[in-house]
Design a protein around this motif. Structure first.
Motif, PDB file in Angstrom:
ATOM      1  N   ALA A   4       3.701   2.664   2.868  1.00 50.50           N
ATOM      2  CA  ALA A   4       5.112   2.919   2.585  1.00 50.50           C
ATOM      3  C   ALA A   4       5.507   4.330   3.017  1.00 50.50           C
ATOM      4  CB  ALA A   4       5.385   2.729   1.094  1.00 50.50           C
ATOM      5  N   LYS A   5       4.615   5.303   2.775  1.00 52.84           N
ATOM      6  CA  LYS A   5       4.906   6.679   3.204  1.00 52.84           C
ATOM      7  C   LYS A   5       4.993   6.774   4.723  1.00 52.84           C
ATOM      8  CE  LYS A   5       2.673   8.960  -0.688  1.00 52.84           C
ATOM      9  NZ  LYS A   5       1.528   9.792  -1.102  1.00 52.84           N
ATOM     10  N   ASP A  50       0.843  -1.180   0.000  1.00 56.24           N
ATOM     11  CA  ASP A  50       0.000   0.000   0.000  1.00 56.24           C
ATOM     12  C   ASP A  50       0.888   1.243   0.000  1.00 56.24           C
ATOM     13  OD1 ASP A  50      -2.233   1.570   0.118  1.00 56.24           O
ATOM     14  OD2 ASP A  50      -2.447   1.436   2.289  1.00 56.24           O
ATOM     15  N   PRO A  51       0.697   2.187  -0.942  1.00 54.63           N
ATOM     16  CA  PRO A  51       1.571   3.364  -0.988  1.00 54.63           C
ATOM     17  C   PRO A  51       1.491   4.199   0.293  1.00 54.63           C
ATOM     18  CG  PRO A  51       0.132   3.299  -2.924  1.00 54.63           C
ATOM     19  CD  PRO A  51      -0.249   2.173  -2.037  1.00 54.63           C
ATOM     20  N   GLU A  52       0.324   4.271   0.898  1.00 51.38           N
ATOM     21  CA  GLU A  52       0.197   5.048   2.135  1.00 51.38           C
ATOM     22  C   GLU A  52       0.988   4.407   3.273  1.00 51.38           C
ATOM     23  OE1 GLU A  52      -1.200   8.015   2.480  1.00 51.38           O
ATOM     24  OE2 GLU A  52      -1.577   7.984   0.338  1.00 51.38           O
TER      25      GLU A  52
END
Length: 156
Positions: free
Chosen positions: A114-115, A110-112
């Motif tokens: 990872a951030k 999930d990109p969120e």
């Protein structure tokens, strides 16, 4: 109660293969792993249910057996089969939806998430430097300034 060694080995093999497939990032392999674990649980219930015997109906016997079969194991297996098929249908629907949206079967990060993990890694060093040091000489049981706030009535 004696148990045959073959069902126990089969139970272990099904469980280990199911866990291995369940840990993959491919939704189809996850589904196969879930089905293998469901079958392993059904086999476990059969093994724990004991020996076979007469049907659990009053007045019925089979093969001159004095032992009555446990109906609870049979009911639990039927329930487990229904639950496994329901979860399998849900995962198939999720797999179909994921494939229609992304044309991939792999479950990605999930990109969120990872951030957030990157921010946590960079902020970990800054938090250690900015953390105020506790003054142990001032740490007493005496009331602090915050205890005398207006409207604070303390414990009654």
């Amino acid at each position: 109660m004696t148990t045959s060694f073959v069902p126990l080995v089969l139970l272990g093999a099904l469980t280990s293969a199911g866990v291995y497939l369940l840990l993959e990032r491919n939704l189809t392999r996850m589904l196969l792993g879930l089905l293998l674990i469901g079958n392993a649980i059904n086999l476990l219930i059969i093994v724990v249910g004991g020996r076979s015997g007469s049907p659990p109906i009053r007045g019925r016997t089979s093969n001159d057996s004095g032992v009555v079969a446990d109906p609870l194991a049979q009911a639990m297996i039927l329930t487990a089969i229904v639950i496994t098929m329901g979860v399998a249908a849900f995962i198939l629907a999720m797999n179909y939806r994921s494939y229609r949206l992304t044309t991939e079967e792999e479950v990605g990060d999930d990109p969120e998430d990872a951030k957030v993990s990157e921010l946590a890694a960079t902020d970990a060093t800054a938090v250690e430097e900015d953390r105020p040091q506790v003054d142990t000489a001032r740490d007493t049981d005496a009331p602090d300034e915050l205890d005398a706030l207006p409207g604070y009535e303390g414990s009654r």
